[in-house]
Design a protein around this motif. Sequence first.
Motif, mmCIF file in Angstrom:
data_model
loop_
_atom_site.group_PDB
_atom_site.id
_atom_site.type_symbol
_atom_site.label_atom_id
_atom_site.label_comp_id
_atom_site.label_asym_id
_atom_site.label_seq_id
_atom_site.Cartn_x
_atom_site.Cartn_y
_atom_site.Cartn_z
ATOM 1 N N THR A 95 0.860 -1.164 0.000
ATOM 2 C CA THR A 95 0.000 0.000 0.000
ATOM 3 C C THR A 95 0.899 1.216 0.000
ATOM 4 O O THR A 95 1.554 1.505 0.992
ATOM 5 N N CYS A 96 0.967 1.915 -1.134
ATOM 6 C CA CYS A 96 1.863 3.062 -1.271
ATOM 7 C C CYS A 96 1.137 4.312 -0.809
ATOM 8 O O CYS A 96 0.217 4.769 -1.468
ATOM 9 N N ARG A 97 1.561 4.852 0.330
ATOM 10 C CA ARG A 97 0.946 6.060 0.852
ATOM 11 C C ARG A 97 1.958 6.813 1.693
ATOM 12 O O ARG A 97 1.778 7.022 2.885
ATOM 13 N N PRO A 98 3.064 7.243 1.093
ATOM 14 C CA PRO A 98 4.143 7.782 1.912
ATOM 15 C C PRO A 98 3.941 9.203 2.379
ATOM 16 O O PRO A 98 4.594 9.633 3.315
ATOM 17 N N HIS A 99 3.088 9.973 1.715
ATOM 18 C CA HIS A 99 3.055 11.399 1.988
ATOM 19 C C HIS A 99 1.759 11.904 2.610
ATOM 20 O O HIS A 99 1.637 13.081 2.883
ATOM 21 N N CYS A 100 0.780 11.045 2.780
ATOM 22 C CA CYS A 100 -0.518 11.530 3.248
ATOM 23 C C CYS A 100 -1.090 10.560 4.263
ATOM 24 O O CYS A 100 -2.085 9.910 4.014
ATOM 25 N N GLU A 101 -0.439 10.413 5.379
ATOM 26 C CA GLU A 101 -0.886 9.487 6.398
ATOM 27 C C GLU A 101 -2.016 10.090 7.224
ATOM 28 O O GLU A 101 -1.953 11.229 7.649
ATOM 29 N N SER A 102 -3.068 9.298 7.437
ATOM 30 C CA SER A 102 -4.162 9.699 8.299
ATOM 31 C C SER A 102 -3.953 9.078 9.667
ATOM 32 O O SER A 102 -3.183 8.133 9.832
ATOM 33 N N ASP A 152 -15.446 1.690 -1.603
ATOM 34 C CA ASP A 152 -14.391 1.051 -0.821
ATOM 35 C C ASP A 152 -14.165 1.805 0.484
ATOM 36 O O ASP A 152 -13.874 1.197 1.520
ATOM 37 N N HIS A 153 -14.283 3.119 0.447
ATOM 38 C CA HIS A 153 -14.124 3.937 1.656
ATOM 39 C C HIS A 153 -15.327 3.804 2.584
ATOM 40 O O HIS A 153 -15.163 3.780 3.806
ATOM 41 N N TRP A 154 -16.525 3.743 2.019
ATOM 42 C CA TRP A 154 -17.737 3.765 2.844
ATOM 43 C C TRP A 154 -17.830 2.471 3.648
ATOM 44 O O TRP A 154 -18.150 1.411 3.121
ATOM 45 N N GLY A 155 -17.545 2.574 4.921
ATOM 46 C CA GLY A 155 -17.546 1.413 5.794
ATOM 47 C C GLY A 155 -16.150 0.992 6.204
ATOM 48 O O GLY A 155 -15.999 0.075 7.005
ATOM 49 N N GLY A 156 -15.110 1.655 5.679
ATOM 50 C CA GLY A 156 -13.744 1.339 6.070
ATOM 51 C C GLY A 156 -12.987 0.598 4.991
ATOM 52 O O GLY A 156 -13.539 -0.264 4.297
ATOM 53 N N LEU A 157 -11.705 0.901 4.872
ATOM 54 C CA LEU A 157 -10.875 0.337 3.807
ATOM 55 C C LEU A 157 -10.252 -1.016 4.150
ATOM 56 O O LEU A 157 -9.683 -1.669 3.275
ATOM 57 N N GLU A 158 -10.349 -1.447 5.402
ATOM 58 C CA GLU A 158 -9.625 -2.656 5.797
ATOM 59 C C GLU A 158 -9.946 -3.876 4.939
ATOM 60 O O GLU A 158 -9.031 -4.619 4.555
ATOM 61 N N PRO A 159 -11.226 -4.155 4.607
ATOM 62 C CA PRO A 159 -11.473 -5.333 3.760
ATOM 63 C C PRO A 159 -10.821 -5.228 2.387
ATOM 64 O O PRO A 159 -10.327 -6.222 1.855
ATOM 65 N N MET A 160 -10.811 -4.034 1.826
ATOM 66 C CA MET A 160 -10.169 -3.850 0.523
ATOM 67 C C MET A 160 -8.665 -4.068 0.630
ATOM 68 O O MET A 160 -8.066 -4.747 -0.218
ATOM 69 N N ILE A 161 -8.049 -3.492 1.654
ATOM 70 C CA ILE A 161 -6.612 -3.652 1.838
ATOM 71 C C ILE A 161 -6.270 -5.128 2.042
ATOM 72 O O ILE A 161 -5.271 -5.638 1.495
ATOM 73 N N LYS A 162 -7.086 -5.823 2.793
ATOM 74 C CA LYS A 162 -6.874 -7.259 3.023
ATOM 75 C C LYS A 162 -6.952 -8.029 1.709
ATOM 76 O O LYS A 162 -6.124 -8.920 1.429
ATOM 77 N N LEU A 163 -7.942 -7.700 0.879
ATOM 78 C CA LEU A 163 -8.087 -8.345 -0.428
ATOM 79 C C LEU A 163 -6.850 -8.120 -1.285
ATOM 80 O O LEU A 163 -6.271 -9.074 -1.829
ATOM 81 N N LEU A 164 -6.450 -6.876 -1.434
ATOM 82 C CA LEU A 164 -5.342 -6.559 -2.336
ATOM 83 C C LEU A 164 -4.034 -7.156 -1.848
ATOM 84 O O LEU A 164 -3.195 -7.589 -2.646
ATOM 85 N N HIS A 165 -3.831 -7.184 -0.519
ATOM 86 C CA HIS A 165 -2.626 -7.798 0.031
ATOM 87 C C HIS A 165 -2.610 -9.295 -0.275
ATOM 88 O O HIS A 165 -1.556 -9.856 -0.620
ATOM 89 N N ALA A 166 -3.782 -9.939 -0.160
ATOM 90 C CA ALA A 166 -3.848 -11.383 -0.407
ATOM 91 C C ALA A 166 -3.529 -11.712 -1.860
ATOM 92 O O ALA A 166 -2.967 -12.770 -2.163
ATOM 93 N N VAL A 167 -3.873 -10.803 -2.768
ATOM 94 C CA VAL A 167 -3.669 -11.064 -4.191
ATOM 95 C C VAL A 167 -2.295 -10.588 -4.668
ATOM 96 O O VAL A 167 -1.743 -11.134 -5.628
ATOM 97 N N GLY A 168 -1.730 -9.584 -3.990
ATOM 98 C CA GLY A 168 -0.465 -9.018 -4.422
ATOM 99 C C GLY A 168 -0.636 -7.812 -5.317
ATOM 100 O O GLY A 168 0.176 -7.585 -6.228
ATOM 101 N N VAL A 169 -1.689 -7.039 -5.081
ATOM 102 C CA VAL A 169 -1.972 -5.826 -5.862
ATOM 103 C C VAL A 169 -1.370 -4.623 -5.147
ATOM 104 O O VAL A 169 -1.518 -4.477 -3.926
ATOM 105 N N THR A 170 -0.714 -3.749 -5.877
ATOM 106 C CA THR A 170 -0.188 -2.510 -5.319
ATOM 107 C C THR A 170 -1.307 -1.481 -5.233
ATOM 108 O O THR A 170 -1.948 -1.170 -6.243
ATOM 109 N N LEU A 171 -1.548 -0.966 -4.045
ATOM 110 C CA LEU A 171 -2.576 0.049 -3.820
ATOM 111 C C LEU A 171 -1.904 1.409 -3.680
ATOM 112 O O LEU A 171 -1.064 1.611 -2.804
#
Length: 337
Positions: free
Chosen positions: A9-16, A178-197
């Motif tokens: 998950t590439c997010r180096p400059h805009c951390e929440s 993907d945002h509505w309800g939280g991103l965790e399920p999406m992040i989990k999906l993409l990590h499992a598949v090997g997709v760069t977010l």
Amino acid sequence: MFERLTAATCRPHCESPSGDAQAEFDERRGLAFELEMEHFRQHRLISRRTLLWMAGGLLSAAVGGTAAYARFAAPQSVQIDHITLPIAGLAPHLAGTRLAQISDIHAGAFYSPEQLAHAIDQVNQLGVELLMLTGDFATVRERDRARRLALREHAFMSLVEPLRRAAMPMVAVTGNHDHWGGLEPMIKLLHAVGVTLLRNAAIPIGHGLWLAGVEDVWGGRPDLPAALRDIPVDATTLLMAHAPDYFDNVLQRNAPVAVQFSGHTHGGQVRLPRFTPGPDGLYTYAPIVPDFGERYPIGLRRVGNRYVYTNRGLGAWPMPYRFNCPPEITVFTLECA
């Protein structure tokens, strides 16, 4: 040609803010968006249903079965569109680069994992070097919080095996659903598949070619300067942004972006005939398009030396109808202008 992409998950400059408090806030905000939209747009959903039945009724007088086609056949008929993009300043060795895009899967609504598996198999036959996924992976309508969380996670994770069929690297950005309800399920999906977010970040995908991505404008926190910050000044930059109207921000900032790839609108899903071509050059129009997709609702638009492309998506929402607007896989070929 393409650099190795890692599952990250590439997010180096805009951390929440992180942690349980932020997750709870994102979930409450997502629920609020969903409930507000269902309440505020109920008349629009009724209007869409009315338009569909009117269109089906009028046309079926001449062509039987139009309504059934719009409901059952059209959503299954994926169209592969080939787009050539002449880009000013593109390095000669990058000419001929081929990228694919799919968008708006909306698993959990009216789109199945089996349909996505078939779409990925189609992409595998297209000879592309990278697959862009421009958001809205899953959609669940459920007001009960506990059940909603369970259904959302199941919908996202149902896409693991279909996406694993892809024979090329994949890069994704977030969509509003993907945002509505939280991103965790999406992040989990993409990590499992090997997709760069890409969340307000960019990666090199070739020598002198960079791909940036921003969070969605409707639910996320997009930051274009952060996304472009690490890109060399002499590189060609492509941008993924779920909402097509974010392109106006690119223009207003005079950002060094050659092409923006978007989804979100589904092309309107239902497009009716018109006597003169619209700004998109089509003799059809969509009576209803979502917020942040009204200016560039479908296809390719050029402003100066920049392009924005709005993919029609694979899934459907909030109704399972398509008319004059088939689901889409897009193949882009970069060329020197």
